[in-house]
Structure formats: structure tokens, C-alpha cells
Scaffold this motif. Sequence first.
Motif, PDB file in Angstrom:
ATOM      1  N   ASP A 113      -7.407  -4.198   9.697  1.00  0.00           N
ATOM      2  CA  ASP A 113      -8.002  -2.864   9.836  1.00  0.00           C
ATOM      3  C   ASP A 113      -6.974  -1.860  10.339  1.00  0.00           C
ATOM      4  O   ASP A 113      -6.992  -0.686   9.955  1.00  0.00           O
ATOM      5  CB  ASP A 113      -9.194  -2.891  10.806  1.00  0.00           C
ATOM      6  CG  ASP A 113     -10.362  -3.659  10.230  1.00  0.00           C
ATOM      7  OD1 ASP A 113     -10.299  -3.983   9.032  1.00  0.00           O
ATOM      8  OD2 ASP A 113     -11.315  -3.957  10.977  1.00  0.00           O
ATOM      9  N   PHE A 134      -5.031  -0.223   7.646  1.00  0.00           N
ATOM     10  CA  PHE A 134      -5.780   0.829   6.946  1.00  0.00           C
ATOM     11  C   PHE A 134      -5.902   2.081   7.808  1.00  0.00           C
ATOM     12  O   PHE A 134      -5.839   3.207   7.298  1.00  0.00           O
ATOM     13  CB  PHE A 134      -7.149   0.305   6.511  1.00  0.00           C
ATOM     14  CG  PHE A 134      -7.061  -0.812   5.503  1.00  0.00           C
ATOM     15  CD1 PHE A 134      -6.289  -0.676   4.353  1.00  0.00           C
ATOM     16  CD2 PHE A 134      -7.738  -2.006   5.701  1.00  0.00           C
ATOM     17  CE1 PHE A 134      -6.202  -1.704   3.419  1.00  0.00           C
ATOM     18  CE2 PHE A 134      -7.645  -3.042   4.781  1.00  0.00           C
ATOM     19  CZ  PHE A 134      -6.873  -2.889   3.636  1.00  0.00           C
ATOM     20  N   CYS A 158       0.814  -1.226   0.000  1.00  0.00           N
ATOM     21  CA  CYS A 158       0.000   0.000   0.000  1.00  0.00           C
ATOM     22  C   CYS A 158       0.839   1.264   0.000  1.00  0.00           C
ATOM     23  O   CYS A 158       0.702   2.121  -0.891  1.00  0.00           O
ATOM     24  CB  CYS A 158      -0.932   0.021   1.208  1.00  0.00           C
ATOM     25  SG  CYS A 158      -2.213  -1.228   1.187  1.00  0.00           S
ATOM     26  N   GLY A 160     -12.258  -5.905  -2.720  1.00  0.00           N
ATOM     27  CA  GLY A 160     -11.128  -5.538  -1.870  1.00  0.00           C
ATOM     28  C   GLY A 160     -11.172  -4.072  -1.483  1.00  0.00           C
ATOM     29  O   GLY A 160     -12.229  -3.451  -1.468  1.00  0.00           O
ATOM     30  N   GLN A 161     -10.016  -3.510  -1.178  1.00  0.00           N
ATOM     31  CA  GLN A 161      -9.914  -2.120  -0.738  1.00  0.00           C
ATOM     32  C   GLN A 161      -9.166  -1.295  -1.790  1.00  0.00           C
ATOM     33  O   GLN A 161      -8.091  -1.692  -2.246  1.00  0.00           O
ATOM     34  CB  GLN A 161      -9.132  -2.045   0.585  1.00  0.00           C
ATOM     35  CG  GLN A 161      -9.652  -2.966   1.668  1.00  0.00           C
ATOM     36  CD  GLN A 161     -10.750  -2.334   2.510  1.00  0.00           C
ATOM     37  OE1 GLN A 161     -11.070  -1.170   2.330  1.00  0.00           O
ATOM     38  NE2 GLN A 161     -11.313  -3.097   3.421  1.00  0.00           N
ATOM     39  N   TYR A 162      -9.731  -0.145  -2.144  1.00  0.00           N
ATOM     40  CA  TYR A 162      -9.078   0.746  -3.099  1.00  0.00           C
ATOM     41  C   TYR A 162      -8.570   1.968  -2.331  1.00  0.00           C
ATOM     42  O   TYR A 162      -9.315   2.626  -1.603  1.00  0.00           O
ATOM     43  CB  TYR A 162     -10.061   1.186  -4.191  1.00  0.00           C
ATOM     44  CG  TYR A 162      -9.429   2.056  -5.238  1.00  0.00           C
ATOM     45  CD1 TYR A 162      -8.576   1.523  -6.200  1.00  0.00           C
ATOM     46  CD2 TYR A 162      -9.659   3.432  -5.243  1.00  0.00           C
ATOM     47  CE1 TYR A 162      -7.975   2.330  -7.155  1.00  0.00           C
ATOM     48  CE2 TYR A 162      -9.064   4.249  -6.195  1.00  0.00           C
ATOM     49  CZ  TYR A 162      -8.215   3.686  -7.144  1.00  0.00           C
ATOM     50  OH  TYR A 162      -7.617   4.483  -8.080  1.00  0.00           O
ATOM     51  N   LEU A 163      -7.270   2.275  -2.465  1.00  0.00           N
ATOM     52  CA  LEU A 163      -6.654   3.361  -1.713  1.00  0.00           C
ATOM     53  C   LEU A 163      -6.166   4.444  -2.668  1.00  0.00           C
ATOM     54  O   LEU A 163      -5.687   4.147  -3.766  1.00  0.00           O
ATOM     55  CB  LEU A 163      -5.455   2.852  -0.905  1.00  0.00           C
ATOM     56  CG  LEU A 163      -5.735   1.801   0.175  1.00  0.00           C
ATOM     57  CD1 LEU A 163      -5.668   0.394  -0.398  1.00  0.00           C
ATOM     58  CD2 LEU A 163      -4.742   1.932   1.330  1.00  0.00           C
ATOM     59  N   ARG A 202      -4.610   5.814   6.742  1.00  0.00           N
ATOM     60  CA  ARG A 202      -5.470   7.020   6.823  1.00  0.00           C
ATOM     61  C   ARG A 202      -4.759   8.126   7.586  1.00  0.00           C
ATOM     62  O   ARG A 202      -4.861   9.308   7.234  1.00  0.00           O
ATOM     63  CB  ARG A 202      -6.797   6.688   7.519  1.00  0.00           C
ATOM     64  CG  ARG A 202      -7.783   5.934   6.646  1.00  0.00           C
ATOM     65  CD  ARG A 202      -9.160   5.862   7.317  1.00  0.00           C
ATOM     66  NE  ARG A 202     -10.028   4.948   6.593  1.00  0.00           N
ATOM     67  CZ  ARG A 202     -10.198   3.659   6.918  1.00  0.00           C
ATOM     68  NH1 ARG A 202      -9.567   3.154   7.970  1.00  0.00           N
ATOM     69  NH2 ARG A 202     -10.994   2.895   6.207  1.00  0.00           N
ATOM     70  N   ILE A 210      -9.530   5.571   1.711  1.00  0.00           N
ATOM     71  CA  ILE A 210      -9.742   4.135   1.460  1.00  0.00           C
ATOM     72  C   ILE A 210     -11.213   3.884   1.187  1.00  0.00           C
ATOM     73  O   ILE A 210     -12.091   4.306   1.946  1.00  0.00           O
ATOM     74  CB  ILE A 210      -9.275   3.304   2.670  1.00  0.00           C
ATOM     75  CG1 ILE A 210      -7.789   3.584   2.940  1.00  0.00           C
ATOM     76  CG2 ILE A 210      -9.502   1.812   2.429  1.00  0.00           C
ATOM     77  CD1 ILE A 210      -7.251   2.991   4.217  1.00  0.00           C
ATOM     78  N   GLU A 211     -11.461   3.189   0.088  1.00  0.00           N
ATOM     79  CA  GLU A 211     -12.828   2.855  -0.310  1.00  0.00           C
ATOM     80  C   GLU A 211     -12.974   1.333  -0.346  1.00  0.00           C
ATOM     81  O   GLU A 211     -12.224   0.648  -1.043  1.00  0.00           O
ATOM     82  CB  GLU A 211     -13.115   3.441  -1.698  1.00  0.00           C
ATOM     83  CG  GLU A 211     -14.519   3.155  -2.204  1.00  0.00           C
ATOM     84  CD  GLU A 211     -14.666   3.535  -3.682  1.00  0.00           C
ATOM     85  OE1 GLU A 211     -15.615   3.025  -4.307  1.00  0.00           O
ATOM     86  OE2 GLU A 211     -13.832   4.304  -4.201  1.00  0.00           O
ATOM     87  N   LYS A 212     -13.930   0.844   0.433  1.00  0.00           N
ATOM     88  CA  LYS A 212     -14.162  -0.606   0.437  1.00  0.00           C
ATOM     89  C   LYS A 212     -15.017  -0.976  -0.762  1.00  0.00           C
ATOM     90  O   LYS A 212     -16.076  -0.406  -0.982  1.00  0.00           O
ATOM     91  CB  LYS A 212     -14.861  -1.025   1.741  1.00  0.00           C
ATOM     92  CG  LYS A 212     -14.991  -2.532   1.894  1.00  0.00           C
ATOM     93  CD  LYS A 212     -15.430  -2.904   3.312  1.00  0.00           C
ATOM     94  CE  LYS A 212     -15.703  -4.374   3.474  1.00  0.00           C
ATOM     95  NZ  LYS A 212     -14.618  -5.264   3.048  1.00  0.00           N
ATOM     96  N   ARG A 213     -14.527  -1.928  -1.564  1.00  0.00           N
ATOM     97  CA  ARG A 213     -15.271  -2.403  -2.731  1.00  0.00           C
ATOM     98  C   ARG A 213     -15.511  -3.895  -2.586  1.00  0.00           C
ATOM     99  O   ARG A 213     -14.951  -4.543  -1.703  1.00  0.00           O
ATOM    100  CB  ARG A 213     -14.479  -2.112  -4.014  1.00  0.00           C
ATOM    101  CG  ARG A 213     -14.281  -0.621  -4.269  1.00  0.00           C
ATOM    102  CD  ARG A 213     -13.532  -0.358  -5.567  1.00  0.00           C
ATOM    103  NE  ARG A 213     -13.397   1.076  -5.830  1.00  0.00           N
ATOM    104  CZ  ARG A 213     -12.725   1.587  -6.849  1.00  0.00           C
ATOM    105  NH1 ARG A 213     -12.132   0.774  -7.730  1.00  0.00           N
ATOM    106  NH2 ARG A 213     -12.650   2.895  -7.013  1.00  0.00           N
TER     107      ARG A 213
END
Length: 439
Positions: A130, A133, A104, A149-152, A137, A143-146
Motif C-alpha cells: 500500500d 501506491f 509502476c 490487480g491495480q490499474y495506474l 499518488r 490508482i484504480e483497484k480492479r
Amino acid sequence: MTDDVLLVHGGTPLEGEIKVRGAKNLVPKAMVAALLGSSPSRLRNVPDIRDVRVVRGLLQLHGVTVRSGDEPGELVLDPSHVESANVADIDAHAGSSRIPILFCGPLLHRLGHAFIPGLGGCDIGGRPVDFHFDVLRRFGATIEKRADGQYLEAPQRLRGCRIRLPYPSVGSTEQVLLTAVLAEGVTELTNAAVEPEIEDLICVLQKMGAMISMDTDRTIRITGVDRLGGYNHRALPDRLEAASWASAALATKGSVFVRGASQREMMTFLNTYRKVGGAFEIGDDGIRFWHPGGPLNAIALETDVHPGFQTDWQQPLVVALTQAAGLSIVHETVYESRLGFTSALNQMGAHIQLYRECLGGTPCRFGQRNFLHSAVVSGPTTLQGAELVIPDLRGGFSYLIAALAAQGTSRVHGIDLINRGYENFLQKLEKLGGKAERP
């Protein structure tokens, strides 16, 4: 599938010499660090294990050229053309490993965005992602939860911050280091992990141009720099693999010279090994471990973060403790579910009772939470061959040791899991005279 099954014929002492290479808990992270550089890096003493192959694949997906170097166990990593990777490709590569989360910070610095799929790894207790993440932050990532997975994203340059870890987690410390080195300003990390592999990662980053200081109170300060170069580094040896073979020598009443093992990183283990009754001799190029004859001693043992007794040393040693005279007490304070592997040892004839209480001098965070995290091992007991299913990496190697120490034949399922952290372990086993075969 019989490919993932091993028939182990017990009762033969392991005798001979094997070699350990670079630490599983450092090498993949040093490979990720190469992403941060503006020029190629050279990493030596790299073991051929699955985690290395996973990270190599992920780096290549992101445009990093990875090739073998001039000497065996050497990788050259060129991050000149880092690019975004296809989500499905990342997912296909990452399913069996937790290391992708450490991509990341470097990807946010290099590309401004990153994608992290669902994560794998050994099922030995809570290892929440978590917190990773939350840390990102704090540095300024969004961070967007999709669904997949997670898009940063990093809308602007990441900024240094103050972070106190609730527990000195190795993974969280690595995340902070790999993110803070190129972040603007100073990052102060308190209650950090200080394992030898963390120190070695700091050495890698310092070679690249990072500014990092470590205090004796578990505080690490990182002053962000504008750019990093490559590194040339020889990975420290794998003290966890070395200790596994040491415990195998003890449990099977054998003698194993572990070439590449280093005293400095194993001092706590060596003290405990001596207490149990094991013998060792330290040379410039490795350590010989052996069972000197006579009964082994029961001990009281608590796992802890470094410089305490490492949790990854515990499972293989417990197998040897089944052969010690009297009651041994083991208090696991790092992973709440790490003693689950003992049920299979009981099936083989061991006498191990698990408890929810803290059976040690130190109350720990699991004591009030209904986890079976303490064990009483009564010995010596004669182990018998059995049908075994490997639960996790270290538990798996422990089952292998138990099968080698037992009378009769064991059928061990899931041995592929051992490949995650033990290079060429079947060849090493054969070299030591262990009797094992594919069915």
C-alpha cells in the motif's frame, strides 16, 4: 514431485572455492531502471537467478529487447519500443516475485499507465505494498483497484514531492528513486534506506543522467530531468550470498573462498563473524572464510537496516550459533516473522527459544505487537538429519546449511525457492564437496 526435493548427507566440511556475481537486491532493479532510458543499457555481472528471469520476461512483455552481451553475465536492454502488455501475460510472469511493483513509475513515465497484478515474494512478515501506491499518488498518479490487480494512470507529468518514510524500507526507497528521476521538480525523501544496493542503483541512475544527492542523515534529493539515456554498469557483488557461504563454512567446520566477495559492503558481517570465532582473509578478488578449530563463541546480535547487521545475514548465522558454546541472543528488528524457521532447527536437535520481548539494547516496532521476534540459542548442540520444508529464501539456505552440518541424511523439500537468490547453488555445493542428490 521429487524435482523439488534434495537429499543432503551431512557431516562433511565444505572446502573449496565458489564465485558470487551481482547482487539479487540490485540487478533486477537496475534492469527495471533501463525502462526509463531513451537508449540501450548494458548491465554486467548478472547472476542467473529466477528473479532476473522474471524481470527479463516482464521487460520483454513491455517491448524491451533483452539479449545477452559479449561477456558471460552481461545483458543488453533496449527500451526503444516500450508498449503496453497483456494483463494475463503480466500475471503469469509476476506471480512469484514482488519486483513488478517497481515497474509502476517507469511505465507511468513511458506510457502514462501501468498495471500491477497481485504480488508474491517470501513470507517473512509484513511487506505492505500500500505504501508504494501511496507514494505514487503523491507524485500525481491515479490508482484504480480492479479484480485482477491495480490499474495506474498519470493524467499529466508526475510531479516531485516531499516524502518521509515511517521506516527506512528498501522497496519504498527504490520506488521513489525510479519515479522521481523523471518527475517534474525536486523530490525530497527522508528516512530513506541507504543499503549498498540502493547506492548502486543511484549510481546506475546517475549514469543515465539523473540528478540525485545523498545526505548523511538518510535524506535523498532527486531533481527531475526531462530525459534519461542508457547506462553501462557492473553490478556490485552479492554480499548476502557471500555471507551465506561464510556461515556454511563456519557451521560445517570448513573453509570456503568466496570469489567476488567485497569487504566494504560486508564490514558489519565480518566483525560479527570474528566475534563468533570465525576466521577470514580478505584478498583483492574475494574473501576466504573458515572455522579455525576450537569452540565458537556465543554472542548477542541485533539485526537492523544498513549499516547495521542485515536481516538476510541472520538466518544462516543462527545455524552456526547452534554450534557456539553458551547462550546467544538474537533480536530481529526488520521482519517480524523471520525467526519462524528455527522450529525446524529444534526438530534437528537445536535448543532455540523464541520470545515476544525485545531481547536487545534497542526496543523495536515489534516489541509491543505480540510477535516472536527474539531468540535465545543454547549451544553447542549436535544436529540430526530430518525432513525439512523450506519456508523462504534465506531460511531455505539456512536449512541447507543445517542439513550439511547435521549427522545423517536430511530430506529437504522446496529447494527451488533457493534458486530465486542463489545462482547455481547445487553446482556450487558439489564444488565444495557437499554431499547432496535428487532422490
